[in-house]
Design an enzyme around this catalytic site. Structure first.
Site, PDB file in Angstrom:
ATOM      1  N   ARG A 145       0.829  -1.198   0.000  1.00 60.32           N
ATOM      2  CA  ARG A 145       0.000   0.000   0.000  1.00 60.32           C
ATOM      3  C   ARG A 145       0.865   1.250   0.000  1.00 60.32           C
ATOM      4  NH1 ARG A 145      -4.928  -1.693   4.147  1.00 60.32           N
ATOM      5  NH2 ARG A 145      -5.340  -3.721   3.156  1.00 60.32           N
ATOM      6  N   ARG A 148       1.776   0.867  10.764  1.00 55.90           N
ATOM      7  CA  ARG A 148       1.337   1.270   9.430  1.00 55.90           C
ATOM      8  C   ARG A 148       2.559   1.346   8.521  1.00 55.90           C
ATOM      9  NH1 ARG A 148      -3.320   3.549   7.631  1.00 55.90           N
ATOM     10  NH2 ARG A 148      -4.003   3.881   9.775  1.00 55.90           N
ATOM     11  N   GLU A 198      -7.161  -1.574  14.718  1.00 52.69           N
ATOM     12  CA  GLU A 198      -7.835  -2.637  13.967  1.00 52.69           C
ATOM     13  C   GLU A 198      -6.866  -3.711  13.502  1.00 52.69           C
ATOM     14  OE1 GLU A 198      -8.223  -4.353  10.126  1.00 52.69           O
ATOM     15  OE2 GLU A 198      -7.851  -2.193  10.003  1.00 52.69           O
ATOM     16  N   SER A 218     -10.988  -6.567   9.647  1.00 57.99           N
ATOM     17  CA  SER A 218     -12.237  -5.970   9.202  1.00 57.99           C
ATOM     18  C   SER A 218     -13.081  -7.078   8.585  1.00 57.99           C
ATOM     19  CB  SER A 218     -11.987  -4.872   8.166  1.00 57.99           C
ATOM     20  OG  SER A 218     -11.525  -3.694   8.785  1.00 57.99           O
ATOM     21  N   ARG A 277       0.008  -5.332  13.341  1.00 59.62           N
ATOM     22  CA  ARG A 277      -0.486  -4.698  14.564  1.00 59.62           C
ATOM     23  C   ARG A 277      -0.632  -5.697  15.706  1.00 59.62           C
ATOM     24  NH1 ARG A 277      -5.004  -0.636  11.834  1.00 59.62           N
ATOM     25  NH2 ARG A 277      -3.467   0.715  10.813  1.00 59.62           N
TER      26      ARG A 277
END
Length: 428
Positions: free
Chosen positions: A263, A278, A350, A353, A391
């Protein structure tokens, strides 16, 4: 895309539902355009029919040796009229597509309106750990324990990358093995997809064209990425059955895939994004289901339950939140996030999801199922992280840390680790 018949028959419902995402729509203008398009398509079909009839009559007369000059003039006029009408049809069809293509999915009725400030906590499991000593954050712990090398990651690839080393690499792989073992046990089919995908895959998943500039392009031009590095395995799995019709008897189809996720989103610019929270590349196992509409809710409950069990198995305090409409991915009608507690930030982050796209991705990817009786219909797609690792490592380190700076390895991971305790200078 959205079901065009839903917009035609329930325009106010669609307008109100998408307003929860703060998406303004001039549906009245679209419905006028839709009416014009249907009218001009009818005119094109009529003119094509007349042209074909005249062409057939010309051929018949020629075989009979009869004059055809009057019909040739009529045929020429029809060809001109047809060309002009087809151009009007193309223009209206392009405007029609340009309206529909970027529209996000309609949120479910119980999804809150607004952005992340309106997310709702569904339930909380466990309690945040309390420390009788000054706790360290995950960046300090990972450095002291020799698990993550940020300096050399940046040297190799730039900001937003890191290197797992020694027990850090083994712990990362142990997490992946833990997820994979659970999904295989539950009857999901393991998939290792390509990391490079075509534009059609991004389009079917609902990420393109709106977010085409957020992926790492491998091949492309000013029109967008021709091929790109997948931002999540969901993008690949959503297209696994693109342009196929599946027998109802084969549903639900339950898959999971392991891939790195690539990403462009920047990391390490905020305190909340330090360490591995991140970055531009991280590991993730993704679950995916293709179902009938009637099977979708059971599939959703199953995916959420699986994600929760994986987190609970690591001994982590976590919560589940229902995302507001503006905080969901545009392709999704419903999303629950599984979020782990990070003591250093005093907040939750998070790690999974769980989402239901209904038939939104299936319409974009032309994926149908054939009922035992009746006509084919669009399939429903659901996905869930199962899980993302970047995470989880910070949460494991921070929630399980001890006063002496060591961290016990969660019991479910120990069979893949050479030690039960992460300690400085061990496994380097």
């Amino acid at each position: 895309m959205l079901d065009i018949n839903l917009i035609r028959t329930q325009p106010e419902y669609v307008r109100t539902a998408l307003a929860k995402r703060a998406v303004p729509l001039d549906i009245d203008a679209f419905l006028r355009l839709d009416h014009e398009l249907r009218e001009v398509r009818g005119e094109v079909e009529r003119l094509r029919g007349e042209r074909n009839a005249v062409s057939g009559e010309i051929a018949r007369r020629q075989r009979a040796g009869e004059a055809v000059e009057d019909l040739r003039a009529q045929a020429k006029l029809l060809v001109e009229q047809l060309g002009e009408t087809e151009q009007r049809m193309r223009e209206r069809a392009e405007a029609h597509r340009a309206f529909l293509e970027p529209l996000p999915n309609v949120p479910d009725d119980d999804v809150p309106a607004g952005g992340k400030e309106n997310n709702e906590v569904v339930h909380t499991v466990g309690r945040p750990p309390r420390f009788a000593f000054p706790p360290k954050d995950h960046v300090e712990l990972a450095g002291e324990l020799g698990l993550v090398d940020h300096r050399r990651g940046a040297k190799l690839a730039g900001s937003g990358y890191w290197v797992y080393r020694g027990n850090g690499a083994l712990l990362e792989w142990a997490l992946l093995n833990y997820f994979i073992e659970a999904h295989v046990r539950d009857g999901y089919e393991f998939v290792l997809p390509p990391h490079v995908l075509t534009y059609a895959a991004g389009y079917a998943a609902g990420q393109f064209p709106k977010f085409a500039d957020e992926v790492f392009t491998v091949e492309g031009d000013e029109r967008g990425p021709g091929r790109f590095l997948l931002p999540t395995a969901e993008t690949a799995l959503a297209s696994l059955h693109r342009d196929e019709t599946l027998p109802e008897a084969e549903l639900p189809k339950r898959y999971f895939a392991y891939t790195p996720s690539y990403r462009k989103e920047a990391g390490a610019h905020r305190a909340a994004d330090r360490g591995t929270l991140r970055g531009h590349q991280f590991n993730k196992v993704e679950m995916f289901q293709f179902t009938t509409p009637d099977q979708a809710q059971a599939a959703y409950d199953e995916l959420l339950g699986k994600a929760e069990r994986l987190v609970a198995g690591l001994g982590l305090h976590y919560r589940v939140s229902r995302l507001a409409a503006g905080d969901m991915s545009g392709a999704m009608a419903r999303t629950f996030d599984v979020e782990v507690w990070l003591p250093s930030l005093g907040t939750y982050v998070e790690v999974s999801s769980v989402s239901n796209a209904h038939d939104y991705q299936a319409r974009r990817g032309n994926i149908r199922y054939l009922p035992r009786q009746g006509k084919s219909a669009y399939i429903h797609t659901l996905n869930a992280s199962g899980l993302a690792t970047s995470r989880l490592l910070p949460a494991i380190l921070e929630q399980h840390q001890r006063p002496d700076g060591t961290v016990p390895v969660p019991e479910v991971l120990r069979k893949w680790m050479p030690c039960e305790l992460l300690a400085p200078n061990a496994g380097r």
